[in-house]
Write an enzyme that holds these catalytic residues in place. Sequence first.
Site, short mmCIF file in Angstrom:
data_model
loop_
_atom_site.label_atom_id
_atom_site.label_comp_id
_atom_site.label_asym_id
_atom_site.label_seq_id
_atom_site.Cartn_x
_atom_site.Cartn_y
_atom_site.Cartn_z
N HIS A 1 0.85 -1.20 0.00
CA HIS A 1 0.00 0.00 0.00
C HIS A 1 0.88 1.24 0.00
CE1 HIS A 1 0.66 1.35 4.19
NE2 HIS A 1 0.83 0.07 4.45
N CYS A 2 0.31 2.35 -0.50
CA CYS A 2 0.98 3.64 -0.44
C CYS A 2 0.20 4.50 0.56
CB CYS A 2 1.05 4.29 -1.82
SG CYS A 2 -0.57 4.62 -2.55
N ALA A 3 0.27 5.81 0.41
CA ALA A 3 -0.40 6.70 1.37
C ALA A 3 -1.92 6.60 1.30
CB ALA A 3 0.03 8.14 1.13
N THR A 4 -2.46 6.29 0.12
CA THR A 4 -3.92 6.31 -0.03
C THR A 4 -4.50 5.04 -0.64
OG1 THR A 4 -3.70 7.34 -2.22
CG2 THR A 4 -3.95 8.82 -0.33
N ARG A 5 -3.65 4.19 -1.26
CA ARG A 5 -4.19 3.09 -2.06
C ARG A 5 -3.63 1.73 -1.66
NH1 ARG A 5 -1.73 5.44 -7.04
NH2 ARG A 5 -0.89 6.88 -5.51
#
Length: 458
Positions: free
Chosen positions: A25-29
């Site tokens: 995952h990244c910051a939002t996804r």
Amino acid sequence: MNDREIAKQLLPLLGGKENIVSATHCATRLRIVLSDDQKANKSEIENIDGVKGAFLSSGQFQIIFGTGAVNKVYAAFAKEADLDNEDRKTDHQDAIKQKMNPIARFAKTLSNIFVPIIPAIVASGLLMGLLGMLRTFQWVAPDSSLIVLLDMFSSAAFIILPILIGVSAAKEFGANAYLGAVIGGIMTHPALLNAWAQGTVEPDYLNFLGFDIAMIGYQGTVIPVLLAVYFMSKVEKGLRKVVPNAIDLIVTPFVTVIVTGFFALIILGPLGNFVGDGITTILNFVYNYGGFFAGLLFGGTYSLIVITGVHHSFHAIEAGLIASIGVNYLLPIWSMANIAQGGAGLAVFFKTKRAKTKEIALPSALSAFLGITEPIIFGVNLRYRRPFIGALIGGALGGAYVVFTNVVANAYGLTGIPMVAIVSPLGTANLINYLVGLAIALVGAFVATWILGFKEEE
């Protein structure tokens, strides 16, 4: 709905546990690599509570949850999909590349090399801006110790850029990172004439085995060290296959460095400079002679490139521009396209009647203003199509303006509102024109989207 229930709903809609290759995952996804992308039920996934959008891009099926929420969902999803099982563990970056076509794979490789370096480049750009302000407004004496120190601090990252790239590229190519640093160090050795300070000074030449080696360094360059470290990775991997383990620690590094060093200074360095100069010359020609129309074209098509994921490779080109001419005139154009996506998303927010769309559009538009456009592109604008066209129009208008007014940056890696930090150091006029360009892109995209309208999904 709690995170575990969301994870349980996601798994069958993604084709089941056996269809999950890897996830992160990244910051939002939530980013998931699937064996078969066709098994993902996008429409059903987007109906799950908490999901703000889903799209397939760059070899990954990406589900938008938002900051904070995505971390919790990922933890639950990893447990449900049994991703912590040693038998199922797969390197996520390798899994992504296996799903990509050669062009996208190349772009991803460049992205993996240059993204980790961004903090150093941004810091140097800001320090250069501070140094410029001190000199321009004469806040301290020109020979002040503060000026001397800031000059050292601001130029260091660019002087040792080949070493930074050497470390990052070696990791990406599967080679020893410290050997990559050594190759970068060879190409910036004090015995070589500093490329930044060369001016009209003619370099000395060293005759070696019939080759005349120009004793000029590669400080601040990009392509020469990329070629050298890629070559180094092949040499190192080849040696490790044939050198016995008992003497590997001695033989492999020694032969790798000596062979790569010779090739870097005799062939790869000059070749890399030739390619880099050629790219810069072509871009400068288009920028100088295309002018307004170049900005119109680049600003209007950049978001189309973002969809493919190839835009990640532009960091290398931008770093090359900074090394060659001292400024980056491409980034302001990309920023206009990003802001325009936010402007189109804002129009969708005010025009739509669906609460679900509003919930996605506003935060996604705000993230685009901060330089993160994937949520608004894939979650809203591209889904409704016409807002995406409106964003292309806004990006073209903003791009045309910043090219016409010669807006530039002194680093790369920031777009949107945060980019003010690397635009303002180059003068008040540069900053004002950048802000005017942002307004043109935002308003242009908003108005174009409002006029074009869009068909609401049921």
